[in-house]
Design a protein around this motif. Structure first.
Motif, PDB file in Angstrom:
ATOM      1  N   ALA A  14       0.825  -1.210   0.000  1.00  0.00           N
ATOM      2  CA  ALA A  14       0.000   0.000   0.000  1.00  0.00           C
ATOM      3  C   ALA A  14       0.856   1.255   0.000  1.00  0.00           C
ATOM      4  O   ALA A  14       0.603   2.196  -0.766  1.00  0.00           O
ATOM      5  CB  ALA A  14      -0.950  -0.006   1.191  1.00  0.00           C
ATOM      6  N   VAL A  15       1.873   1.274   0.833  1.00  0.00           N
ATOM      7  CA  VAL A  15       2.756   2.439   0.908  1.00  0.00           C
ATOM      8  C   VAL A  15       3.514   2.609  -0.407  1.00  0.00           C
ATOM      9  O   VAL A  15       3.631   3.711  -0.935  1.00  0.00           O
ATOM     10  CB  VAL A  15       3.727   2.317   2.099  1.00  0.00           C
ATOM     11  N   ARG A  16       3.997   1.523  -0.973  1.00  0.00           N
ATOM     12  CA  ARG A  16       4.754   1.587  -2.223  1.00  0.00           C
ATOM     13  C   ARG A  16       3.887   2.090  -3.378  1.00  0.00           C
ATOM     14  O   ARG A  16       4.335   2.896  -4.196  1.00  0.00           O
ATOM     15  CB  ARG A  16       5.312   0.203  -2.547  1.00  0.00           C
ATOM     16  N   LEU A  17       2.651   1.606  -3.444  1.00  0.00           N
ATOM     17  CA  LEU A  17       1.738   2.091  -4.487  1.00  0.00           C
ATOM     18  C   LEU A  17       1.453   3.579  -4.323  1.00  0.00           C
ATOM     19  O   LEU A  17       1.403   4.322  -5.307  1.00  0.00           O
ATOM     20  CB  LEU A  17       0.439   1.292  -4.459  1.00  0.00           C
ATOM     21  N   ALA A  18       1.271   4.013  -3.092  1.00  0.00           N
ATOM     22  CA  ALA A  18       1.032   5.435  -2.839  1.00  0.00           C
ATOM     23  C   ALA A  18       2.242   6.267  -3.238  1.00  0.00           C
ATOM     24  O   ALA A  18       2.107   7.343  -3.821  1.00  0.00           O
ATOM     25  CB  ALA A  18       0.699   5.657  -1.367  1.00  0.00           C
ATOM     26  N   GLN A  19       3.433   5.758  -2.951  1.00  0.00           N
ATOM     27  CA  GLN A  19       4.656   6.469  -3.336  1.00  0.00           C
ATOM     28  C   GLN A  19       4.767   6.589  -4.851  1.00  0.00           C
ATOM     29  O   GLN A  19       5.353   7.542  -5.355  1.00  0.00           O
ATOM     30  CB  GLN A  19       5.886   5.753  -2.776  1.00  0.00           C
ATOM     31  N   ALA A  20       4.187   5.624  -5.557  1.00  0.00           N
ATOM     32  CA  ALA A  20       4.198   5.661  -7.016  1.00  0.00           C
ATOM     33  C   ALA A  20       3.103   6.570  -7.581  1.00  0.00           C
ATOM     34  O   ALA A  20       2.948   6.686  -8.785  1.00  0.00           O
ATOM     35  CB  ALA A  20       4.041   4.246  -7.573  1.00  0.00           C
TER      36      ALA A  20
END
Length: 57
Positions: A14-20
């Motif tokens: 979830a955090v990685r997708l948001a960072q993207a």
């Protein structure tokens, strides 16, 4: 959409997708734990939404 987002792998995704820059929808059995992920992601300029998953399989 990240199902089980309060868990270790789910929260990292979830955090990685948001960072993207993605719009992230997190689901979990507990709103409290899902909100923890939202708090982690708020520092990232992304849209995030919680859906409470009440189904038990």
């Amino acid at each position: 959409m990240v199902n089980g987002a309060a868990g270790g792998l789910g929260s990292a995704v979830a955090v990685r997708l948001a960072q993207a820059g993605m719009h992230v929808v997190v689901t979990d059995l507990s709103v409290d734990t899902a909100q923890t992920i939202v708090a982690d992601v708020t520092a990232v300029p992304a849209r995030i939404q919680i859906i409470l998953n009440k189904s038990k399989s």
